[in-house]
Design a protein around this motif. Structure first.
Motif, mmCIF file in Angstrom:
data_model
loop_
_atom_site.group_PDB
_atom_site.id
_atom_site.type_symbol
_atom_site.label_atom_id
_atom_site.label_comp_id
_atom_site.label_asym_id
_atom_site.label_seq_id
_atom_site.Cartn_x
_atom_site.Cartn_y
_atom_site.Cartn_z
ATOM 1 N N LYS A 73 0.825 -1.211 0.000
ATOM 2 C CA LYS A 73 0.000 0.000 0.000
ATOM 3 C C LYS A 73 0.855 1.254 0.000
ATOM 4 C CE LYS A 73 -4.071 -1.978 2.296
ATOM 5 N NZ LYS A 73 -4.870 -2.011 3.546
ATOM 6 N N TYR B 283 1.000 4.001 -2.932
ATOM 7 C CA TYR B 283 0.649 5.381 -2.577
ATOM 8 C C TYR B 283 1.692 6.370 -3.092
ATOM 9 C CZ TYR B 283 -0.035 9.482 0.464
ATOM 10 O OH TYR B 283 -0.210 10.749 0.942
ATOM 11 N N GLU C 26 -8.981 8.918 11.268
ATOM 12 C CA GLU C 26 -9.678 9.218 10.007
ATOM 13 C C GLU C 26 -8.848 10.117 9.097
ATOM 14 O OE1 GLU C 26 -12.447 9.395 6.969
ATOM 15 O OE2 GLU C 26 -12.359 8.017 8.688
ATOM 16 N N LYS D 228 -5.606 6.888 8.180
ATOM 17 C CA LYS D 228 -6.246 6.374 6.954
ATOM 18 C C LYS D 228 -5.546 6.896 5.707
ATOM 19 C CE LYS D 228 -10.732 6.447 4.550
ATOM 20 N NZ LYS D 228 -12.131 6.950 4.626
ATOM 21 N N ARG D 229 -5.277 8.189 5.668
ATOM 22 C CA ARG D 229 -4.668 8.811 4.484
ATOM 23 C C ARG D 229 -3.269 8.287 4.229
ATOM 24 N NH1 ARG D 229 -1.439 13.282 4.241
ATOM 25 N NH2 ARG D 229 -1.937 13.816 6.394
ATOM 26 N N HIS E 206 -1.961 5.389 5.384
ATOM 27 C CA HIS E 206 -1.888 3.929 5.460
ATOM 28 C C HIS E 206 -1.122 3.450 6.695
ATOM 29 C CE1 HIS E 206 -3.669 3.509 1.490
ATOM 30 N NE2 HIS E 206 -2.797 4.385 1.026
ATOM 31 N N LYS F 42 -7.043 16.225 -3.968
ATOM 32 C CA LYS F 42 -7.859 15.285 -3.197
ATOM 33 C C LYS F 42 -7.037 14.103 -2.718
ATOM 34 C CE LYS F 42 -12.325 16.406 -5.268
ATOM 35 N NZ LYS F 42 -13.542 15.860 -5.930
ATOM 36 N N SER F 43 -7.435 13.555 -1.566
ATOM 37 C CA SER F 43 -6.836 12.329 -1.059
ATOM 38 C C SER F 43 -7.393 11.145 -1.832
ATOM 39 C CB SER F 43 -7.129 12.177 0.442
ATOM 40 O OG SER F 43 -6.587 13.250 1.176
ATOM 41 N N GLU F 44 -6.848 9.979 -1.594
ATOM 42 C CA GLU F 44 -7.276 8.785 -2.333
ATOM 43 C C GLU F 44 -8.763 8.505 -2.192
ATOM 44 O OE1 GLU F 44 -3.811 5.517 -2.688
ATOM 45 O OE2 GLU F 44 -4.314 6.061 -0.637
ATOM 46 N N ASP F 45 -9.334 8.839 -1.015
ATOM 47 C CA ASP F 45 -10.750 8.547 -0.785
ATOM 48 C C ASP F 45 -11.666 9.654 -1.300
ATOM 49 O OD1 ASP F 45 -10.237 10.546 1.009
ATOM 50 O OD2 ASP F 45 -10.869 9.440 2.799
ATOM 51 N N ASN G 55 -7.713 17.415 5.197
ATOM 52 C CA ASN G 55 -6.916 16.440 5.954
ATOM 53 C C ASN G 55 -5.685 17.100 6.572
ATOM 54 O OD1 ASN G 55 -8.407 14.032 5.720
ATOM 55 N ND2 ASN G 55 -7.627 13.656 3.666
#
Length: 294
Positions: free
Chosen positions: A22, A26, A206, A210-211, A213, A261-264, A271
């Motif tokens: 991951k 990333y 969060e 999360k961002r 990993h 933007k972040s991956e999500d 963030n």
């Protein structure tokens, strides 16, 4: 369920490979690369040192210059000079390693999971005429590649800039590899991203874990204990969390201009803003540590 030692080992290896996969993906993605280049500067993907936060007489500098100032601080504090041999554990695009080579004339070897970044780092060294001093190979710092293993116990310094945080669940392996690579009396020169020794908030998980990993993030006390248990003696330890806080605030401003933007799909600026907030609450932090192989 009772698991055998072999089964537990297999699960551990699978988890480590999943994290490394991951992280490698990333940092190799176009989205991440564009955001880093625009917000963080060309070649640096670590946080900075802002001299005015320590000495009011010093001028204020931007994020990119602060990243270079962090490298300079580490060269000076780690006493890296001509004749030194440095192993960069998580070398990224290679700018800090090339800066070390150019400013100190030390030999530098970088290891990174991202083949894209390793290729960029070698191209950078060649372009700068530093390919006789700065070399980069693909591999994991939890299980060093053969190019580095062949040089075991020849390095004077093991260096890292906010790269270990992606593998705190495997920090024992990182420290074991660093210890093997260093000569007796060799130094760790590590700037790492930290968590808290207390309870981790949902907001932190969060917007930070999360961002980036993260599946684990050591607090400062737990981090120092791991270093000492690995056979190192800490000679200097600096809490640079206020520099992390300020850095995230600057990054939020820059990311907001470009609507990255972040991956999500969440706005990266949001963030970054929350990361600055939770840093102020002591949920995350940053250090600089000099430790000797005893």
């Amino acid at each position: 369920v009772i698991q055998t030692r072999t089964q537990r080992a297999a699960i551990f290896v699978t988890m480590k490979q999943d994290v490394e996969g991951k992280v490698g993906t990333y940092y190799s993605s176009d989205n991440t690369g564009n955001a880093y280049k625009t917000c963080w500067g060309d070649g640096n993907i670590h946080f900075g040192y802002f001299p005015h936060m320590e000495h009011s007489s010093k001028p204020k500098i931007g994020f990119e210059k602060a990243a270079e100032a962090m490298t300079d601080l580490m060269i000076e504090t780690g006493e890296i000079s001509k004749g030194s041999k440095v192993l960069d554990l998580g070398s990224g695009y290679g700018k800090p390693a090339c800066d070390v080579a150019a400013k100190s004339q030390a030999e530098v070897w970088g290891v990174d999971l991202s083949g894209r970044q390793v290729d960029a780092a070698n191209a950078r060294a060649k372009k700068l005429g530093l390919d006789n001093l700065a070399h980069f190979v693909k591999g994991s710092f939890t299980d060093l590649p053969k190019e580095i293993l062949e040089q075991e116990a020849t390095f004077t310094h093991a260096w890292a800039q906010v790269s270990w945080c992606h593998a705190h669940s495997n920090i024992d392996d990182i420290l074991k590899e660093a210890f093997k690579s260093l000569k007796k009396g060799g130094k760790l020169v590590v700037n790492d991203f930290l968590g808290t020794d207390e309870k981790v908030s949902d907001n932190t998980k969060e917007h930070v874990w999360k961002r980036l990993h993260f599946n684990a993030l050591l607090g400062p006390n737990a981090w120092k204990k791991k270093v000492e248990q690995a056979g190192f003696e800490i000679k200097k330890y600096m809490d640079l969390s206020k520099h992390l806080n300020h850095g995230y605030a600057l990054l939020a401003e820059e990311a907001d201009k470009h609507k990255f933007k972040s991956e999500d799909g969440a706005l990266l600026a949001d963030n970054y803003r929350v990361s600055s907030e939770v840093c102020g609450q002591g949920q995350i932090g940053m250090n600089l540590c000099i430790a000797i192989k005893s």
